[in-house]
Design a protein around this motif. Structure first.
Motif, mmCIF file in Angstrom:
data_model
loop_
_atom_site.group_PDB
_atom_site.id
_atom_site.type_symbol
_atom_site.label_atom_id
_atom_site.label_comp_id
_atom_site.label_asym_id
_atom_site.label_seq_id
_atom_site.Cartn_x
_atom_site.Cartn_y
_atom_site.Cartn_z
ATOM 1 N N VAL A 1 -40.058 27.296 27.611
ATOM 2 C CA VAL A 1 -40.606 27.577 26.279
ATOM 3 C C VAL A 1 -42.003 26.987 26.118
ATOM 4 O O VAL A 1 -42.954 27.685 25.751
ATOM 5 C CB VAL A 1 -39.659 27.047 25.181
ATOM 6 N N LEU A 2 -42.139 25.688 26.395
ATOM 7 C CA LEU A 2 -43.417 25.007 26.191
ATOM 8 C C LEU A 2 -44.313 25.030 27.421
ATOM 9 O O LEU A 2 -45.514 24.806 27.308
ATOM 10 C CB LEU A 2 -43.172 23.557 25.767
ATOM 11 N N GLY A 3 -43.745 25.286 28.577
ATOM 12 C CA GLY A 3 -44.535 25.343 29.800
ATOM 13 C C GLY A 3 -45.122 24.015 30.218
ATOM 14 O O GLY A 3 -46.191 23.976 30.839
ATOM 15 N N LEU A 4 -44.433 22.927 29.939
ATOM 16 C CA LEU A 4 -44.928 21.598 30.279
ATOM 17 C C LEU A 4 -44.415 21.160 31.644
ATOM 18 O O LEU A 4 -43.358 21.593 32.094
ATOM 19 C CB LEU A 4 -44.488 20.586 29.209
ATOM 20 N N GLN A 5 -45.178 20.279 32.278
ATOM 21 C CA GLN A 5 -44.763 19.710 33.550
ATOM 22 C C GLN A 5 -43.831 18.521 33.300
ATOM 23 O O GLN A 5 -44.007 17.766 32.338
ATOM 24 C CB GLN A 5 -45.982 19.251 34.360
#
Length: 265
Positions: free
Chosen positions: A118-122
């Protein structure tokens, strides 16, 4: 019969933990009886393992940050819970305590999907910190609720009548009185975060935490005595932290003049 049941229950619960130091000082690399002799070389190997040192540093950083954030949120929630009733109070407090009854693997998978898809965070240490704050905040609230509920609101009101603002009255009067509960919350949150494995396993990035690193060592039978040595240190550390937390909890109850009805230990 109840006393006998309690003794058997404690033996069943703590006997596996008691085996940790036995095999940690065993000279053999195979975890089995009979013992081969006494040695401390497994503890010596802990000091020369750079990968373990990095994992310990990650875990300590995550645990400290989790303890601070969870306790700050716990103070706010416990303070609100001790105030006069407001619309939706019980529902809000119940919703905040919901992580206590949610399976950790469900929380871990859900957060993994949110962060990555959803957020595309690492994934990093901060993703683990956010998840640990989520599960540690209810424990912090449970501890601090007792500290705030046992306070006499008249003391803070008297300070405000004498010219103090609401914030200064809280800082100078209320906060010192609940400080034993705050210390206890910090220690409990630190211990929970330091030992947590399931959420860290799903959300850790390229730098594993200490429990995740220990799980990786289990794939190598020759490293099992090292795991036993590390487990012995962790058990001793957990007992020390819980003892300190219990001491401050009882100190807070004694300061508030409330009878002790049981605690962590």
């Amino acid at each position: 019969m109840l006393r006998g049941y309690a003794v058997l229950y404690l033996i069943f619960l703590y006997a596996p933990i008691a085996l940790l130091p036995i095999f940690a000082f065993n000279d053999g690399s195979i975890i089995a009886f009979p013992l081969q002799g006494f040695t401390t070389r497994w503890f010596s190997e802990l000091w020369t393992n750079s990968a373990l040192h990095n994992a310990v540093q990650n875990s300590l950083f995550i645990a400290v940050m989790t303890a601070v954030f969870a306790t700050l949120l716990g103070i706010c929630a416990a303070r609100a819970g001790a105030m006069a009733s407001f619309p939706g109070k019980q529902g809000i407090l119940g919703f905040v305590m919901l992580p206590l009854v949610l399976p950790e693997i469900i929380v871990a998978v859900s957060l993994l999907i949110v962060l990555r898809q959803v957020l595309g965070l690492q994934l990093s240490n901060w993703s683990v910190i956010a998840a640990h704050v989520l599960i540690c905040t209810p424990f912090s609230i449970a501890i601090l609720n007792g500290a705030f509920q046992n306070l006499d609101p008249a003391m803070e009101e008297a300070a405000m009548d004498l010219g103090e603002s609401r914030w200064s009255a809280f800082r100078l009067i209320t906060l010192p009185l609940v400080m034993p509960g705050i210390v206890s919350s910090l220690l409990i949150s630190f211990t929970i975060s330091l030992d947590e494995f399931i959420i860290a396993f799903f959300l850790t990035g390229t730098n594993p935490t200490m429990p995740v690193y220990i799980w990786g060592l289990l794939r190598f039978p020759g490293q099992l005595p090292v795991v036993m040595a590390l487990g012995t240190i962790l058990v001793a550390l957990s007992i020390i932290l819980l003892t300190i937390a219990e001491y401050y909890r009882r100190r807070g109850l004694a300061r508030a003049g409330v009878a002790d009805t049981g605690g962590f230990l």
